[in-house]
Design a protein around this motif. Structure first.
Motif, PDB file in Angstrom:
ATOM      1  N   GLY A   1      54.475  13.365 -39.587  1.00  0.00           N
ATOM      2  CA  GLY A   1      53.698  14.556 -39.155  1.00  0.00           C
ATOM      3  C   GLY A   1      54.039  15.129 -37.917  1.00  0.00           C
ATOM      4  N   SER A   2      54.433  14.311 -36.887  1.00  0.00           N
ATOM      5  CA  SER A   2      54.749  14.638 -35.366  1.00  0.00           C
ATOM      6  C   SER A   2      55.822  15.353 -35.576  1.00  0.00           C
ATOM      7  N   ILE A   3      56.857  14.803 -36.280  1.00  0.00           N
ATOM      8  CA  ILE A   3      58.509  15.434 -36.218  1.00  0.00           C
ATOM      9  C   ILE A   3      58.044  16.771 -37.165  1.00  0.00           C
ATOM     10  N   LYS A   4      57.452  16.919 -38.159  1.00  0.00           N
ATOM     11  CA  LYS A   4      57.240  18.030 -38.723  1.00  0.00           C
ATOM     12  C   LYS A   4      56.696  19.253 -37.771  1.00  0.00           C
ATOM     13  N   MET A   5      55.742  18.920 -36.976  1.00  0.00           N
ATOM     14  CA  MET A   5      54.995  19.996 -35.969  1.00  0.00           C
ATOM     15  C   MET A   5      56.122  20.241 -34.980  1.00  0.00           C
TER      16      MET A   5
ATOM     17  N   GLN B   1      63.206  21.586 -43.463  1.00  0.00           N
ATOM     18  CA  GLN B   1      63.006  21.711 -44.803  1.00  0.00           C
ATOM     19  C   GLN B   1      62.868  19.996 -45.248  1.00  0.00           C
ATOM     20  N   THR B   2      63.760  19.193 -44.703  1.00  0.00           N
ATOM     21  CA  THR B   2      63.795  17.872 -45.069  1.00  0.00           C
ATOM     22  C   THR B   2      62.665  17.196 -44.678  1.00  0.00           C
ATOM     23  N   THR B   3      62.051  17.433 -43.317  1.00  0.00           N
ATOM     24  CA  THR B   3      60.909  16.666 -42.971  1.00  0.00           C
ATOM     25  C   THR B   3      59.772  17.273 -43.999  1.00  0.00           C
ATOM     26  N   GLU B   4      59.502  18.475 -44.190  1.00  0.00           N
ATOM     27  CA  GLU B   4      58.674  18.967 -45.362  1.00  0.00           C
ATOM     28  C   GLU B   4      58.725  18.236 -46.432  1.00  0.00           C
ATOM     29  N   ASP B   5      59.910  18.155 -47.120  1.00  0.00           N
ATOM     30  CA  ASP B   5      59.899  17.151 -48.197  1.00  0.00           C
ATOM     31  C   ASP B   5      59.607  15.894 -48.204  1.00  0.00           C
ATOM     32  N   VAL B   6      60.003  15.405 -47.129  1.00  0.00           N
ATOM     33  CA  VAL B   6      59.514  13.633 -47.134  1.00  0.00           C
ATOM     34  C   VAL B   6      58.021  13.517 -46.607  1.00  0.00           C
ATOM     35  N   PHE B   7      57.479  14.412 -45.827  1.00  0.00           N
ATOM     36  CA  PHE B   7      56.190  14.493 -45.829  1.00  0.00           C
ATOM     37  C   PHE B   7      55.354  14.465 -47.097  1.00  0.00           C
TER      38      PHE B   7
END
Length: 375
Positions: free
Chosen positions: A166-170, A197-203
């Protein structure tokens, strides 16, 4: 039973007031490599059961102090010893005695004088049942531990990974908004977009994993309430506008003013999120995704249509089945786990609706789900 039985792992208690009988049985069963304990009357038998913890009891019926039937009744009344199988040794052949024997919990009868082969066969039969039971109990325990371990692992994965992700995504969202491509150059901007995009997908995969696990182990309750489906779906679309924008995809909405349904708001959001995320993932750049909300034949229906790569007939057959766990690649080679759709199907069903799709390879797909209206 084709189980390999090692007789030395099983103890048999022989109970008879005639010493020669005890010795004969002891010799026969020791030859077979069983461990043996003996008793010469009913009271001694009960003491030996406590002390020796036998796997099988050969019990003479006619004894001076306590009859075999009385010993059996006492053993069956005690939960600690109730499961030990009993074979009665009896000179009585009357039906009444045999009936009485089974009533007090006999597993089998052997009449005296006994035939050696018959005795051995009957003993092995009871021991094989004990062995099978032991195996079932130990496997059940192993399975229970494995399942508990798996559930713990799943929730650790999903819970503990969610907050750092979540932090990385923000951070990535902030960077993308504050670093235009003019500032950092096209290539860097593209890398940043990809990472985002990758972070969103993983999240969202983590989120799906957590919800799927909870749902599978029965820890997820459906909380029914009256909600406006239009509002719920629109709130999900808002989140995806940025992701769609990056792929130059236009999300178009067709909807009435409001549709009031009865369902679980979190589950419905998850379903909308997964269907929309898939549609964007499988759409070609510059195309359009149409989200339609309507009431058809007394149920609310939401459909998400894309003009992407579509699914071939083989793939269509495999979708929505837990065992095939089918996944494909999106138009930018984004991989789908197949878990999202299973989760959608699970959640829609739990909310009293259905999930279905139509698709043509090369033309795109439409995924729809229905939810009962507020009664």
């Amino acid at each position: 039973m084709n189980m390999e039985i090692n007789p030395s792992e099983y103890k048999i208690l022989i109970v008879d007031d005639v010493m020669s009988n005890v010795l004969l049985l002891k010799v026969l069963l020791t030859n077979e490599k069983f461990a043996i304990a003996t008793a010469s009357n009913g009271r001694q038998a009960l003491e030996q059961v406590d002390k020796e913890n036998p796997d099988l009891i050969l019990l003479d019926v006619m004894m001076p102090d306590l009859s075999g039937f009385e010993v059996a009744q006492k053993l069956k009344a005690n939960p600690q010893t109730a499961e030990i199988p009993i074979i009665f040794l009896t000179a009585l052949n009357s039906t009444a005695d045999i009936v009485k024997g089974f009533q007090v919990g006999a597993n089998d009868f052997i009449s005296k004088p006994f035939n050696k082969e018959e005795l051995i066969t009957r003993v092995y039969h009871q021991i094989s049942l004990v062995a099978a039971n032991r195996l079932i109990l130990s496997r059940t325990e192993e399975l229970r531990c494995t399942i508990a371990g798996r559930d713990k692992l799943y929730s650790v994965i999903a819970h503990d990974l969610r907050s750092p992700m979540g932090s990385i995504k923000m951070v990535l969202n902030m960077l993308i908004l504050n670093l235009p491509s003019g500032k950092i150059g096209e290539e860097m901007y593209e890398l940043l977009t990809m990472a985002n995009q990758t972070t969103e997908d993983v999240f969202s995969l983590l989120d799906n994993l957590l919800k799927w696990t909870k749902s599978q182990i029965g820890k997820m309750n459906v909380v029914y309430q009256d909600i406006d489906l239009v509002e719920v779906v629109e709130s999900v679309i808002e989140i995806f506008n940025m992701v769609a924008g990056l792929k130059k995809i236009n999300i178009k909405i067709e909807k009435p003013e409001k549709i009031i349904v009865n369902g679980d708001i979190d589950m419905l959001k998850t379903v909308a999120r997964n269907l929309l995320s898939n549609a964007i993932k499988f759409s070609k750049e510059g195309s359009e995704v149409l989200v339609k909300m309507e009431v058809i034949e007394g149920v609310a229906v939401v459909s998400v249509q894309d003009h992407g790569c579509g699914i071939n007939e083989e793939g269509q057959k495999k979708l929505l089945h837990t065992d095939t766990h089918f996944s494909t690649f999106g138009t930018n080679n984004e991989e789908g786990s197949g878990l999202g759709l299973l989760l959608c199907q699970d959640f829609v069903t739990k909310n009293g609706g259905k999930l279905w799709f139509t698709s043509k390879e090369g033309e795109g797909s439409t995924f729809s789900f229905s939810i009962p209206l507020k009664k």
